[in-house]
Motif scaffolding. Structure first.
Motif, PDB file in Angstrom:
ATOM      1  N   LEU A 129      41.068  30.656  12.451  1.00 49.60           N
ATOM      2  CA  LEU A 129      40.027  30.662  13.489  1.00 49.60           C
ATOM      3  C   LEU A 129      40.070  29.411  14.359  1.00 49.60           C
ATOM      4  CD1 LEU A 129      36.929  32.050  11.520  1.00 49.60           C
ATOM      5  CD2 LEU A 129      38.528  33.286  12.998  1.00 49.60           C
ATOM      6  N   TYR A 130      40.844  28.398  13.974  1.00 53.84           N
ATOM      7  CA  TYR A 130      40.920  27.177  14.787  1.00 53.84           C
ATOM      8  C   TYR A 130      41.491  27.508  16.157  1.00 53.84           C
ATOM      9  CZ  TYR A 130      39.665  24.016  11.007  1.00 53.84           C
ATOM     10  OH  TYR A 130      38.985  23.362  10.008  1.00 53.84           O
ATOM     11  N   GLY A 131      40.810  27.018  17.189  1.00 48.20           N
ATOM     12  CA  GLY A 131      41.247  27.234  18.553  1.00 48.20           C
ATOM     13  C   GLY A 131      40.816  28.564  19.136  1.00 48.20           C
ATOM     14  N   ARG A 132      40.200  29.423  18.331  1.00 51.56           N
ATOM     15  CA  ARG A 132      39.755  30.732  18.806  1.00 51.56           C
ATOM     16  C   ARG A 132      38.244  30.720  19.045  1.00 51.56           C
ATOM     17  NH1 ARG A 132      41.946  35.159  14.695  1.00 51.56           N
ATOM     18  NH2 ARG A 132      41.175  36.539  16.354  1.00 51.56           N
ATOM     19  N   PRO A 133      37.760  31.542  19.976  1.00 51.80           N
ATOM     20  CA  PRO A 133      36.311  31.612  20.204  1.00 51.80           C
ATOM     21  C   PRO A 133      35.616  32.303  19.041  1.00 51.80           C
ATOM     22  CG  PRO A 133      37.465  33.188  21.604  1.00 51.80           C
ATOM     23  CD  PRO A 133      38.522  32.361  20.937  1.00 51.80           C
ATOM     24  N   LYS A 148      31.823  29.090  24.122  1.00 52.74           N
ATOM     25  CA  LYS A 148      30.992  28.600  25.225  1.00 52.74           C
ATOM     26  C   LYS A 148      31.782  28.602  26.528  1.00 52.74           C
ATOM     27  CE  LYS A 148      28.184  25.652  22.192  1.00 52.74           C
ATOM     28  NZ  LYS A 148      27.865  24.261  21.792  1.00 52.74           N
ATOM     29  N   ALA A 149      33.068  28.278  26.436  1.00 49.04           N
ATOM     30  CA  ALA A 149      33.915  28.265  27.635  1.00 49.04           C
ATOM     31  C   ALA A 149      34.055  29.651  28.232  1.00 49.04           C
ATOM     32  CB  ALA A 149      35.293  27.699  27.294  1.00 49.04           C
ATOM     33  N   LEU A 150      33.907  30.690  27.396  1.00 50.52           N
ATOM     34  CA  LEU A 150      33.949  32.070  27.886  1.00 50.52           C
ATOM     35  C   LEU A 150      32.584  32.524  28.389  1.00 50.52           C
ATOM     36  CD1 LEU A 150      36.164  33.783  25.141  1.00 50.52           C
ATOM     37  CD2 LEU A 150      36.824  33.177  27.479  1.00 50.52           C
ATOM     38  N   GLN A 151      31.602  31.609  28.355  1.00 45.23           N
ATOM     39  CA  GLN A 151      30.245  31.857  28.843  1.00 45.23           C
ATOM     40  C   GLN A 151      29.533  32.952  28.043  1.00 45.23           C
ATOM     41  OE1 GLN A 151      30.723  32.515  33.114  1.00 45.23           O
ATOM     42  NE2 GLN A 151      30.705  30.321  33.503  1.00 45.23           N
ATOM     43  N   VAL A 152      29.780  32.950  26.737  1.00 49.26           N
ATOM     44  CA  VAL A 152      28.986  33.812  25.858  1.00 49.26           C
ATOM     45  C   VAL A 152      27.561  33.275  25.856  1.00 49.26           C
ATOM     46  CG1 VAL A 152      28.670  34.642  23.510  1.00 49.26           C
ATOM     47  CG2 VAL A 152      30.981  34.338  24.419  1.00 49.26           C
ATOM     48  N   LYS A 193      25.685  44.882  22.450  1.00 55.46           N
ATOM     49  CA  LYS A 193      25.941  44.983  23.882  1.00 55.46           C
ATOM     50  C   LYS A 193      27.247  44.320  24.298  1.00 55.46           C
ATOM     51  CE  LYS A 193      21.217  45.413  25.680  1.00 55.46           C
ATOM     52  NZ  LYS A 193      20.210  44.833  26.620  1.00 55.46           N
ATOM     53  N   ILE A 194      27.683  43.302  23.557  1.00 54.16           N
ATOM     54  CA  ILE A 194      28.855  42.542  24.005  1.00 54.16           C
ATOM     55  C   ILE A 194      30.066  42.700  23.105  1.00 54.16           C
ATOM     56  CG2 ILE A 194      27.336  40.801  25.036  1.00 54.16           C
ATOM     57  CD1 ILE A 194      28.211  38.899  22.737  1.00 54.16           C
ATOM     58  N   LYS A 195      29.945  43.487  22.010  1.00 57.55           N
ATOM     59  CA  LYS A 195      31.050  43.501  21.046  1.00 57.55           C
ATOM     60  C   LYS A 195      32.336  44.096  21.624  1.00 57.55           C
ATOM     61  CE  LYS A 195      29.648  47.761  18.644  1.00 57.55           C
ATOM     62  NZ  LYS A 195      29.299  48.314  17.301  1.00 57.55           N
ATOM     63  N   ASP A 196      32.229  45.079  22.516  1.00 59.83           N
ATOM     64  CA  ASP A 196      33.436  45.645  23.115  1.00 59.83           C
ATOM     65  C   ASP A 196      34.123  44.621  24.022  1.00 59.83           C
ATOM     66  OD1 ASP A 196      33.033  48.034  21.822  1.00 59.83           O
ATOM     67  OD2 ASP A 196      31.935  48.938  23.488  1.00 59.83           O
ATOM     68  N   TRP A 197      33.333  43.940  24.844  1.00 60.26           N
ATOM     69  CA  TRP A 197      33.901  42.875  25.677  1.00 60.26           C
ATOM     70  C   TRP A 197      34.472  41.773  24.801  1.00 60.26           C
ATOM     71  CZ3 TRP A 197      32.348  37.800  25.454  1.00 60.26           C
ATOM     72  CH2 TRP A 197      32.975  36.939  26.358  1.00 60.26           C
ATOM     73  N   SER A 203      37.919  42.494  23.466  1.00 58.94           N
ATOM     74  CA  SER A 203      38.981  42.370  24.472  1.00 58.94           C
ATOM     75  C   SER A 203      39.238  40.922  24.846  1.00 58.94           C
ATOM     76  CB  SER A 203      38.605  43.164  25.724  1.00 58.94           C
ATOM     77  OG  SER A 203      37.431  42.642  26.327  1.00 58.94           O
ATOM     78  N   ALA A 204      38.204  40.049  24.691  1.00 57.91           N
ATOM     79  CA  ALA A 204      38.345  38.629  25.032  1.00 57.91           C
ATOM     80  C   ALA A 204      38.832  37.789  23.858  1.00 57.91           C
ATOM     81  CB  ALA A 204      37.016  38.086  25.541  1.00 57.91           C
ATOM     82  N   GLY A 205      39.018  38.430  22.702  1.00 54.50           N
ATOM     83  CA  GLY A 205      39.501  37.696  21.533  1.00 54.50           C
ATOM     84  C   GLY A 205      38.434  36.937  20.791  1.00 54.50           C
TER      85      GLY A 205
END
Length: 427
Positions: free
Chosen positions: A29-33, A52-56, A64-68, A71-73
């Motif tokens: 998980l290091y380096g991953r959102p 946070k950088a992906l503006q979650v 509501k956001i699990k599909d996005w 896809s965003a990793g």
């Protein structure tokens, strides 16, 4: 005249604590959102720097956001309270080695008192960071200043300016630079000032930390409170909020949870109350407390059609106690107020009238029925060795997880508290 350096306050703050704990035993998980979800995998309550950088958004509903997110990793994990509590205890113990004065402020923050020059304390800050990381795998930031409020401000600086290497000592800045820092800090970014209070301050033309620091202290106290006045003086570098080396006495102790499935039968509600009462009594013993009043409540959903309903009861105990059976019996009085067929989605047991348990043994006539049998202590010893579901009293001892148990479908290993979930090292 003593030449001893003045005592400074250091705030040691874990970086993205929940996400960092998840990474310790899952290095991939290091380096991953990474995001951590609330009870029943409901909303985002914590996230890594990458997320946070992906503006979650904090508080975003996961469904509501699990599909996005997929896809965003973005990797999601259920709240692993056992792991977080265990890792927090280890981090705080290491931090405490560096000072005789320590206040554990929250699960991921600790204040300590230090003496030394700017250079010496900055070096100690880097040493703390290295030692905590080496022993636990948790990265921390260190903010050092003359007061708690300033230390909080310094910690924000350590977070914002990566060139500082995670350690910020406000004493290393010139007065002109400090002015710019104060001018660039909104009042709502200060410790203890919420958005509503920030609006009140803004209405009085106080927008920044500098504005508050330079305001007239008596006027601030009159318009707000002595707490705000202390914040003002702390911004001036005058320590007004002492280190609480002993945690303050608790006014109440609460154990409550939302259910993954509604509870509609008296039998299931009795099981809920039995388990919650035993967990609450265990927390009493952890803090060396006894309770005089037991309250219990259960509520239906506000979002379902039909009338919202909350059942509530409160029982005064014949004698102050931490006995799980007596507390459970008191909580069971709620069953008479539960509406048949109602779909309850949340319940809780609340203990009030708390005080320290003394060594004085009451006369046998006044001793609670089960007190002398040490049932609570026996339950604690067994669950500590075999896990929280190994034993229970009444319906709280039924084998297997109830269907209403909090949903945690993405739960990581409880690698520091459960033998069956220890990590494996492959050589």
């Amino acid at each position: 005249m003593s030449s001893e350096p003045e005592r400074m306050i250091a705030l040691v703050d874990c970086e993205s604590f929940y996400a960092s704990c998840e990474r310790v035993f899952e290095p991939s998980l290091y380096g991953r959102p990474v995001v951590v979800l609330s009870n029943n995998d409901g909303c985002v309550v914590a996230m890594s720097r990458e997320a946070k950088a992906l503006q979650v958004e904090m508080g975003a509903p996961w469904f509501k956001i699990k599909d996005w997110a997929a896809s965003a990793g973005v990797v999601a994990r259920s709240s692993n309270y056992e792991l977080y509590g265990s890792m927090s205890a280890r981090v705080m113990e290491i931090i405490g080695r560096y000072s005789a004065w320590q206040e554990v402020y929250s699960i991921d923050e600790s204040f300590i008192g230090l003496r030394g020059t700017v250079g010496e304390l900055t070096a100690i800050g880097h040493e703390i960071r290295a030692e905590v990381l080496r022993c636990t795998g948790i990265p921390v930031r260190v903010g050092i200043a003359r007061s708690k409020t300033q230390a909080k401000l310094a910690s924000r600086g350590a977070k914002a300016d990566l060139s500082l290497g995670g350690v910020c000592h406000l004493g290393s800045y010139s007065p002109a630079h400090l002015e710019r820092i104060m001018e660039g800090t909104a009042t709502t970014d200060l410790w203890g000032i919420a958005r509503r209070t920030g609006k009140r301050l803004a209405a009085m033309s106080i927008f920044t930390a500098k504005d508050l620091r330079d305001a007239e202290a008596k006027w601030i106290r009159k318009k707000f409170s002595v707490v705000m006045e202390r914040t003002l003086y702390e911004l001036r570098g005058v320590p007004c909020i002492p280190l609480e080396e002993q945690p303050p006495n608790k006014d109440q102790l609460i154990f409550s949870r939302s259910f993954s499935h509604p509870v509609a039968t008296p039998e299931d509600m009795q099981q809920v109350l039995s388990i919650y009462a035993q967990r609450a009594s265990s927390r009493l013993r952890e803090h060396g407390l006894v309770t005089g009043v037991v309250s219990a409540w259960a509520s239906t959903s506000r979002f379902r059609e039909g009338e919202f309903h909350t059942a509530h009861t409160a029982v005064g105990m014949p004698a102050e106690t931490d006995d799980p059976i007596g507390i459970a019996k008191a909580a069971f009085t709620l069953l008479a107020k539960v509406r048949p067929g109602s779909q309850y989605v949340r319940a809780g047991v609340v203990l009030t009238g708390l005080r320290k348990k003394t060594t004085v043994t009451p006369l046998a006539l006044f001793e609670p029925e089960y007190e002398g049998r040490r049932i609570g202590e026996t339950l604690d010893e067994i669950t500590a060795k075999l896990g929280p579901r190994a034993i229970g009293v009444g319906r709280g001892g039924l084998k297997g997880a109830p269907v209403w148990t909090m949903k945690r479908e993405m739960l990581s290993r409880r690698a520091t508290t459960h033998w069956a979930e220890l990590c494996e090292a492959l050589a």
